[in-house]
Design a protein around this motif. Structure first.
Motif, PDB file in Angstrom:
ATOM      1  N   THR A 169       0.833  -1.209   0.000  1.00  0.00           N
ATOM      2  CA  THR A 169       0.000   0.000   0.000  1.00  0.00           C
ATOM      3  C   THR A 169       0.863   1.253   0.000  1.00  0.00           C
ATOM      4  OG1 THR A 169      -1.795  -1.128   1.180  1.00  0.00           O
ATOM      5  CG2 THR A 169      -1.766   1.270   1.277  1.00  0.00           C
ATOM      6  N   ALA A 170       1.890   1.264   0.843  1.00  0.00           N
ATOM      7  CA  ALA A 170       2.776   2.427   0.914  1.00  0.00           C
ATOM      8  C   ALA A 170       3.535   2.631  -0.397  1.00  0.00           C
ATOM      9  CB  ALA A 170       3.751   2.269   2.076  1.00  0.00           C
ATOM     10  N   LEU A 171       3.998   1.543  -1.009  1.00  0.00           N
ATOM     11  CA  LEU A 171       4.739   1.668  -2.261  1.00  0.00           C
ATOM     12  C   LEU A 171       3.851   2.165  -3.396  1.00  0.00           C
ATOM     13  CD1 LEU A 171       6.959  -1.532  -2.039  1.00  0.00           C
ATOM     14  CD2 LEU A 171       7.774   0.830  -2.084  1.00  0.00           C
TER      15      LEU A 171
ATOM     16  N   PHE B 194       0.359 -10.143  18.728  1.00  0.00           N
ATOM     17  CA  PHE B 194       0.285  -8.912  17.953  1.00  0.00           C
ATOM     18  C   PHE B 194       1.662  -8.265  17.947  1.00  0.00           C
ATOM     19  CE2 PHE B 194      -0.406  -4.292  17.642  1.00  0.00           C
ATOM     20  CZ  PHE B 194      -1.207  -4.227  16.509  1.00  0.00           C
ATOM     21  N   GLY B 195       2.228  -8.105  16.776  1.00  0.00           N
ATOM     22  CA  GLY B 195       3.534  -7.454  16.780  1.00  0.00           C
ATOM     23  C   GLY B 195       4.232  -7.486  15.450  1.00  0.00           C
ATOM     24  N   MET B 196       4.829  -8.633  15.122  1.00  0.00           N
ATOM     25  CA  MET B 196       5.640  -8.690  13.915  1.00  0.00           C
ATOM     26  C   MET B 196       4.784  -8.323  12.706  1.00  0.00           C
ATOM     27  SD  MET B 196       8.054 -11.762  12.467  1.00  0.00           S
ATOM     28  CE  MET B 196       6.696 -12.849  12.115  1.00  0.00           C
ATOM     29  N   GLY B 197       5.273  -7.414  11.911  1.00  0.00           N
ATOM     30  CA  GLY B 197       4.543  -6.993  10.735  1.00  0.00           C
ATOM     31  C   GLY B 197       3.727  -5.741  10.940  1.00  0.00           C
ATOM     32  N   ILE B 198       3.743  -5.184  12.156  1.00  0.00           N
ATOM     33  CA  ILE B 198       3.022  -3.946  12.409  1.00  0.00           C
ATOM     34  C   ILE B 198       3.895  -2.798  11.923  1.00  0.00           C
ATOM     35  CG2 ILE B 198       1.957  -2.489  14.139  1.00  0.00           C
ATOM     36  CD1 ILE B 198       0.601  -5.230  13.505  1.00  0.00           C
ATOM     37  N   ASP B 199       3.473  -2.174  10.851  1.00  0.00           N
ATOM     38  CA  ASP B 199       4.312  -1.180  10.183  1.00  0.00           C
ATOM     39  C   ASP B 199       3.825   0.246  10.454  1.00  0.00           C
ATOM     40  OD1 ASP B 199       6.589  -0.787   8.684  1.00  0.00           O
ATOM     41  OD2 ASP B 199       5.512  -0.640   6.792  1.00  0.00           O
ATOM     42  N   LYS B 200       3.009   0.425  11.472  1.00  0.00           N
ATOM     43  CA  LYS B 200       2.466   1.750  11.781  1.00  0.00           C
ATOM     44  C   LYS B 200       3.576   2.608  12.380  1.00  0.00           C
ATOM     45  CE  LYS B 200      -1.377   3.825  14.436  1.00  0.00           C
ATOM     46  NZ  LYS B 200      -2.259   4.302  13.362  1.00  0.00           N
TER      47      LYS B 200
ATOM     48  N   ARG C  90      -9.184   7.860   4.377  1.00  0.00           N
ATOM     49  CA  ARG C  90     -10.462   7.148   4.382  1.00  0.00           C
ATOM     50  C   ARG C  90     -11.066   7.055   2.991  1.00  0.00           C
ATOM     51  NH1 ARG C  90     -12.990   9.698  10.021  1.00  0.00           N
ATOM     52  NH2 ARG C  90     -11.984   8.179  11.414  1.00  0.00           N
ATOM     53  N   ASP C  91     -10.899   8.098   2.198  1.00  0.00           N
ATOM     54  CA  ASP C  91     -11.408   8.065   0.826  1.00  0.00           C
ATOM     55  C   ASP C  91     -10.763   6.934   0.027  1.00  0.00           C
ATOM     56  OD1 ASP C  91     -13.057  10.202   1.293  1.00  0.00           O
ATOM     57  OD2 ASP C  91     -11.736  11.696   0.368  1.00  0.00           O
ATOM     58  N   GLN C  92      -9.490   6.640   0.335  1.00  0.00           N
ATOM     59  CA  GLN C  92      -8.765   5.615  -0.418  1.00  0.00           C
ATOM     60  C   GLN C  92      -8.733   4.269   0.291  1.00  0.00           C
ATOM     61  OE1 GLN C  92      -4.948   7.004  -2.156  1.00  0.00           O
ATOM     62  NE2 GLN C  92      -5.439   8.989  -1.245  1.00  0.00           N
ATOM     63  N   GLY C  93      -9.198   4.240   1.544  1.00  0.00           N
ATOM     64  CA  GLY C  93      -9.157   2.991   2.305  1.00  0.00           C
ATOM     65  C   GLY C  93      -7.754   2.574   2.693  1.00  0.00           C
ATOM     66  N   VAL C  94      -6.893   3.545   2.993  1.00  0.00           N
ATOM     67  CA  VAL C  94      -5.499   3.263   3.359  1.00  0.00           C
ATOM     68  C   VAL C  94      -5.203   3.883   4.723  1.00  0.00           C
ATOM     69  CG1 VAL C  94      -4.776   3.185   0.949  1.00  0.00           C
ATOM     70  CG2 VAL C  94      -4.607   5.342   2.219  1.00  0.00           C
ATOM     71  N   PRO C  95      -4.149   3.444   5.395  1.00  0.00           N
ATOM     72  CA  PRO C  95      -3.767   4.063   6.665  1.00  0.00           C
ATOM     73  C   PRO C  95      -3.319   5.505   6.448  1.00  0.00           C
ATOM     74  CG  PRO C  95      -2.716   1.909   6.408  1.00  0.00           C
ATOM     75  CD  PRO C  95      -3.316   2.262   5.085  1.00  0.00           C
ATOM     76  N   PRO C  96      -3.594   6.404   7.395  1.00  0.00           N
ATOM     77  CA  PRO C  96      -3.190   7.812   7.228  1.00  0.00           C
ATOM     78  C   PRO C  96      -1.701   7.995   6.996  1.00  0.00           C
ATOM     79  CG  PRO C  96      -4.754   7.592   9.038  1.00  0.00           C
ATOM     80  CD  PRO C  96      -4.395   6.194   8.619  1.00  0.00           C
ATOM     81  N   TYR C  97      -0.871   7.163   7.628  1.00  0.00           N
ATOM     82  CA  TYR C  97       0.568   7.393   7.530  1.00  0.00           C
ATOM     83  C   TYR C  97       1.119   7.122   6.136  1.00  0.00           C
ATOM     84  CZ  TYR C  97       0.803   2.306   8.312  1.00  0.00           C
ATOM     85  OH  TYR C  97       0.629   0.946   8.239  1.00  0.00           O
TER      86      TYR C  97
END
Length: 633
Positions: free
Chosen positions: A89-91, A303-309, A578-585
């Protein structure tokens, strides 16, 4: 997103004049950090690399930029669907042709990605190790022009690690079938034993090792005696993180749900996460956490590995982890954007007892138990240290820090250490003279001379040790016993209702053959204001490193006008996300928003110079954010 959109772009970063051009035009930064440039140039030249870099140190760029410079498709081995999704998503936000192959895709979508691989219409494909080692996928790789293999979270190959995945052991097949394709293995796990196993199991013994400092200077470490843990947590959150996202770790599933429910009752939006919840609930809660603002995730280590926030501003432990490796990994999920974050933990006698009991009851081989025992001793030593915590943490991973860090609790509010030999002898004597059949509560009563019913019935009020410890309070004696158990001078018999027994080391102290140094727990839990950290960070232009307790949000730190602008920019970002359905960051990191607050660009040319604003994001978002800045300037 349509297939046409996925596999097309206006410009081709892979044709740019080198890594720095890609960094500037795609990612929006002017300079590499640390060893990034050396690693990237090494891999672009076709060489293997083993990269050990702390979370938040910029590991992803070390393979993403070579993927855009080298010809062909880069295969990224990633252990979790959530991690793949976030990275892709970020890329895509940056205009990079990226996709993943995992069970979340339908058959048609998967075929489109595979076709793009063979046709060379994609730059990066993320895949789980389980899929990669199948014969079907290996055949697909044989028909694909390959640029690079990136083995992310490489510590999963180590059976000594905390995230062992047996499929990682088979990844050496990549080099066997494609010996001319360079490989880069990346991890944030720092211990030497795991590093050696990664190199051995992945056939990377000839690879160049890039070992970065594992210091996370933007994280403030704090460990407090556990008293009323929920109230301690709530006070910490209200004072330091009134509107921030963060993680609270608990040992048990039941405790996770109880704490999450309690936080919600206190007006704090919190979600539970543990392996016992239905998969759809876990996925929904994780999605809310990733895409929301200011949510607290209460979780077990599931909950942990893979959390890229990147804007997790605090990681709190209501129960200690099993090792310093786990602690480093879990606290490293805070402040990935380089801005200040808190690593906060409460720890008490019951925790020490439970951790030692779990270790001794383990059915693992004695060799493994010996390793786990040394890991536990290191963790307890970290909790009880009176010296700089960062020095203790880095020293465990073989890295020396010459001076105390000035950014942990023992540096900010120095802890007094004292010769506790006589006090320890009194405590040990009380345990011994009462027959080693009683727990801390009764022993403290004996030392204080409290003529309780139990003391008089057992004639303990006649003992020589009765009343010999009135120089300390009940709380101070509890601290002494906790430290003696943590230090291995006393053990706790859980089957005997928590009775304390002397160890050989404890007997040596009682006989005067060994000295004991203790620390005085702080009487008042002092906190350094989050606002001080924010002011220093913003005052020097944001950036990627911090020295305060936490950024915590701008309220009360920025000027009133800048505070309004900060919240307006966050609202704009959230609406776009929210318009794009992606995380804000993935729109912009907090650090970029703070640069907007400080610099207040009023045109696209100035906006383009902000860190994190590449050509794609300039086209997509400049006008929206410039409108907000104009309205508030």
């Amino acid at each position: 997103m349509s297939v046409d959109t996925l596999f097309s772009r206006d410009t081709d970063p892979g044709q740019a004049n080198g890594a720095l051009d890609v960094l500037r035009s795609v990612f929006g930064y002017d300079a590499f950090r640390g060893q990034q440039a050396d690693i990237i140039n090494h891999v672009i030249a076709g060489n293997d690399a083993l990269v050990l870099m702390p979370t938040g140190g910029g590991k992803s760029l070390c393979y993403q930029i070579p993927a855009l410079v080298r010809t062909g498709v880069t295969i990224v081995v990633s252990p979790l669907i959530a991690l793949m999704r976030d990275q892709v998503t970020a890329l895509r936000q940056l205009g990079v042709r990226a996709a993943f192959l995992n069970s979340s895709l339908g058959a048609g979508e998967a075929r489109e990605v595979e076709r793009a691989m063979v046709n060379g219409d994609i730059d990066l494909v993320y895949v789980a190790p389980e899929r990669l080692v199948t014969e079907r996928f290996l055949d697909l790789l044989d028909r694909t022009e390959l640029a690079l293999f990136a083995l992310d979270e490489a510590h999963c190959v180590s059976q000594w690690g905390h995230d062992f995945r047996p499929e990682y052991l088979q990844l050496s097949v990549l080099h066997e079938r494609h010996p001319m394709v360079p490989r880069i293995a990346l991890t944030a796990t720092a211990d030497a034993q795991t590093r050696a196993e990664i190199a051995d199991k992945l056939n990377l013994t000839e690879a160049r090792v890039f070992l970065s400092s594992f210091d996370r200077p933007n994280i403030t470490y704090r460990v407090l005696p556990k008293k009323s843990e929920r109230q301690q947590l709530l006070a910490f959150l209200r004072e330091n993180h009134p509107e921030d996202a963060g993680i609270v770790y608990c040992m048990s599933r039941a405790k996770v749900e109880d704490v999450a429910q309690w936080l919600n009752s206190q007006g704090r939006e919190a979600l539970p996460y543990h392996a016992g919840l239905p998969a759809e609930v876990r996925e929904a809660n994780q999605d809310l956490f990733i895409k929301g603002e200011g949510i607290t995730m209460v979780a077990t280590v599931a909950f942990g590995m893979g959390i890229d926030k990147p804007n997790v501003r605090f990681v709190a432990h209501l129960d200690p982890p099993k090792s310093l490796e786990a602690y480093y990994q879990e606290t490293g999920r805070g402040g990935r954007d380089g801005l200040p974050a808190n690593a906060w933990m409460v720890y008490g006698m019951a925790d020490v007892v439970q951790m030692r009991q779990m270790m001794e009851q383990s059915e693992a081989a004695e060799t493994h138990r010996r390793v786990e025992r040394s890991k536990l001793e290191a963790l307890l030593g970290f909790c009880e240290t009176a010296t700089c915590r960062r020095q203790a943490l880095l020293n465990y991973f073989g890295e020396r820090m010459a001076e105390p860090c000035g950014n942990c609790d023992t540096c900010l509010e120095p802890v007094e250490s004292w010769d506790g030999t006589v006090v320890a002898q009194k405590a040990l004597s009380a345990a011994y003279r009462t027959g080693q059949r009683y727990g801390v509560g009764h022993l403290v009563d004996v030392l204080l001379g409290n003529a309780t019913e139990k003391a008089t019935q057992q004639r303990h009020d006649q003992l020589k040790t009765f009343g010999c410890g009135k120089e300390l309070s009940k709380t101070e004696w509890s601290s002494v016993f906790r430290q003696l158990v943590a230090g291995g001078l006393l053990t706790v018999d859980m089957e005997g209702y928590g009775s304390l027994h002397l160890t050989d080391a404890g007997v040596a102290v009682l006989k005067g053959q060994r000295a004991v140094t203790l620390r005085k727990d702080p009487v008042v839990e002092k906190r350094r204001s989050v606002h001080d950290a924010m002011r220093r960070q913003v005052g020097r232009g944001g950036g990627r490193s911090g020295d305060g307790v936490s950024r915590g949000g701008a309220r009360g730190t920025l000027s009133p006008a800048d505070d309004v602008l900060w919240h307006a920019l966050r609202a704009c970002r959230l609406e776009l996300a929210r318009d794009q359905g992606v995380p804000p960051y993935v729109i912009f990191h907090d650090s970029t928003l703070l640069e907007m607050v400080e610099q207040k660009p009023l045109d696209r040319q100035t906006f383009a110079r902000l860190p994190g604003v590449g050509s794609r994001k300039l086209d997509l978002y400049a006008d929206s954010f410039l409108d907000v800045i104009h309205k508030h300037t």
